[in-house]
Write a protein that holds these residues in place. Structure first.
Motif, mmCIF file in Angstrom:
data_model
loop_
_atom_site.group_PDB
_atom_site.id
_atom_site.type_symbol
_atom_site.label_atom_id
_atom_site.label_comp_id
_atom_site.label_asym_id
_atom_site.label_seq_id
_atom_site.Cartn_x
_atom_site.Cartn_y
_atom_site.Cartn_z
ATOM 1 N N GLY A 177 5.359 -0.321 -12.819
ATOM 2 C CA GLY A 177 5.030 -1.497 -12.076
ATOM 3 C C GLY A 177 5.448 -1.656 -10.892
ATOM 4 O O GLY A 177 5.171 -2.925 -10.205
ATOM 5 N N LEU A 178 5.823 -0.658 -10.179
ATOM 6 C CA LEU A 178 6.282 -0.726 -8.710
ATOM 7 C C LEU A 178 5.113 -0.666 -7.672
ATOM 8 O O LEU A 178 5.268 -1.268 -6.769
ATOM 9 N N ILE A 179 4.081 0.220 -7.974
ATOM 10 C CA ILE A 179 3.057 -0.031 -6.904
ATOM 11 C C ILE A 179 1.811 0.045 -7.956
ATOM 12 O O ILE A 179 1.557 0.289 -8.928
ATOM 13 N N THR A 180 0.778 -0.316 -7.005
ATOM 14 C CA THR A 180 -0.642 -0.289 -7.435
ATOM 15 C C THR A 180 -1.611 0.550 -6.651
ATOM 16 O O THR A 180 -1.361 0.678 -5.491
ATOM 17 N N THR A 181 -2.632 0.842 -7.240
ATOM 18 C CA THR A 181 -3.539 1.829 -6.599
ATOM 19 C C THR A 181 -4.832 1.014 -6.505
ATOM 20 O O THR A 181 -5.527 0.535 -7.557
ATOM 21 N N HIS A 182 -5.491 0.985 -5.313
ATOM 22 C CA HIS A 182 -6.755 0.485 -4.895
ATOM 23 C C HIS A 182 -7.604 1.719 -4.551
ATOM 24 O O HIS A 182 -7.440 2.125 -3.337
ATOM 25 N N PRO A 183 -8.574 2.309 -5.134
ATOM 26 C CA PRO A 183 -9.421 3.235 -4.965
ATOM 27 C C PRO A 183 -10.195 3.031 -3.610
ATOM 28 O O PRO A 183 -10.716 1.918 -3.240
ATOM 29 N N GLU A 187 -8.843 2.671 -0.867
ATOM 30 C CA GLU A 187 -8.006 1.876 0.177
ATOM 31 C C GLU A 187 -6.335 2.557 0.219
ATOM 32 O O GLU A 187 -5.962 2.356 1.253
ATOM 33 N N GLY A 188 -5.898 3.049 -0.810
ATOM 34 C CA GLY A 188 -4.546 3.197 -0.848
ATOM 35 C C GLY A 188 -3.824 2.802 -2.077
ATOM 36 O O GLY A 188 -4.170 2.197 -2.958
ATOM 37 N N ARG A 189 -2.268 3.066 -1.928
ATOM 38 C CA ARG A 189 -1.138 2.505 -2.525
ATOM 39 C C ARG A 189 -0.548 1.642 -2.002
ATOM 40 O O ARG A 189 -0.096 1.768 -1.012
ATOM 41 N N TYR A 190 -0.244 0.413 -2.904
ATOM 42 C CA TYR A 190 0.621 -0.684 -2.263
ATOM 43 C C TYR A 190 1.727 -0.978 -3.014
ATOM 44 O O TYR A 190 1.490 -0.751 -4.350
ATOM 45 N N VAL A 191 2.714 -1.456 -2.599
ATOM 46 C CA VAL A 191 3.805 -2.178 -3.476
ATOM 47 C C VAL A 191 3.464 -3.335 -4.138
ATOM 48 O O VAL A 191 2.905 -4.266 -3.532
ATOM 49 N N ARG A 192 3.435 -3.330 -5.240
ATOM 50 C CA ARG A 192 3.213 -4.569 -6.327
ATOM 51 C C ARG A 192 3.802 -5.621 -5.964
ATOM 52 O O ARG A 192 5.047 -5.698 -5.859
ATOM 53 N N VAL A 193 3.028 -6.673 -5.824
ATOM 54 C CA VAL A 193 3.557 -7.956 -5.539
ATOM 55 C C VAL A 193 4.004 -8.611 -7.076
ATOM 56 O O VAL A 193 3.169 -8.455 -8.020
ATOM 57 N N ARG A 194 5.383 -8.869 -7.199
ATOM 58 C CA ARG A 194 5.865 -9.431 -8.451
ATOM 59 C C ARG A 194 5.898 -10.845 -8.667
ATOM 60 O O ARG A 194 5.792 -11.539 -7.907
#
Length: 137
Positions: free
Chosen positions: A122-128, A130-137
Motif C-alpha cells: 500500500g505504499l505505491i500505486t501504478t497508473h498504466p 503514467e507511472g508509479r506514485y506514492v499512494r495517498v493515505r
C-alpha cells in the motif's frame, strides 16, 4: 551485489583441472580462499546465501539496511525509507524505471521486482501509461 568467484572459475583461470590431485595454483588459492572467506565472514564483510555462494554484505546508510538481502529487496527498502521519511511525499511520482536502473546499476526485472514489493504494502500505486506514485493515505 558482487559475489566471490566459484572455485571452478578460479581453476579455469589458472588452467588446472578442478579434480586434480596435484598442488596447483588453483588448489593453493582455493585453500587460502577458504581461510580468507572465514576471516571475512567473521568480520561481517561477506556472508553465504543459499544457491548463490558467498556474497559481499551490503551496507546502505540511506535505509539502514545491513545484511544479506537480494538486490531488489535492498532497493525496495531504500524506496520505503524515502517514503516513510517524507523524501517522497504522498502523490509524488516515483523515479521512472530507467532512472532506477541507472541509479542502482541493475536490470529492469530487478527494478520491477522492487516496485512489486511496495505495491501490495500500500505504499505505491501504478497508473498504466503514467507511472508509479506514492499512494495517498
Amino acid at each position: 551485489m558482487p559475489s566471490l568467484p566459484p572455485r571452478s572459475a578460479t581453476c579455469g583461470e589458472f588452467g588446472s583441472a578442478r579434480r586434480s590431485r596435484t598442488v596447483t595454483p588453483a588448489r593453493a588459492l582455493s585453500a587460502s580462499s577458504r581461510v580468507s572467506s572465514a576471516l571475512l565472514h567473521e568480520e561481517g564483510l561477506i556472508g553465504p546465501i543459499a544457491g548463490r555462494g558467498w556474497v559481499v554484505v551490503e551496507r546502505s546508510s540511506a535505509s539502514g539496511v545491513v545484511g544479506l538481502l537480494p538486490r531488489y529487496r535492498q532497493i525496495a527498502a531504500e524506496l520505503r525509507a524515502a517514503i516513510e521519511e517524507g523524501r517522497l511525499w504522498a502523490g509524488a511520482a516515483l523515479p521512472r524505471e530507467a532512472g532506477l536502473i541507472a541509479r542502482y546499476a541493475v536490470s529492469r526485472a530487478t527494478v520491477r521486482q522492487a516496485l512489486a514489493v511496495l505495491e501490495p504494502d500500500g505504499l505505491i500505486t501504478t497508473h498504466p501509461g503514467e507511472g508509479r506514485y506514492v499512494r495517498v493515505r
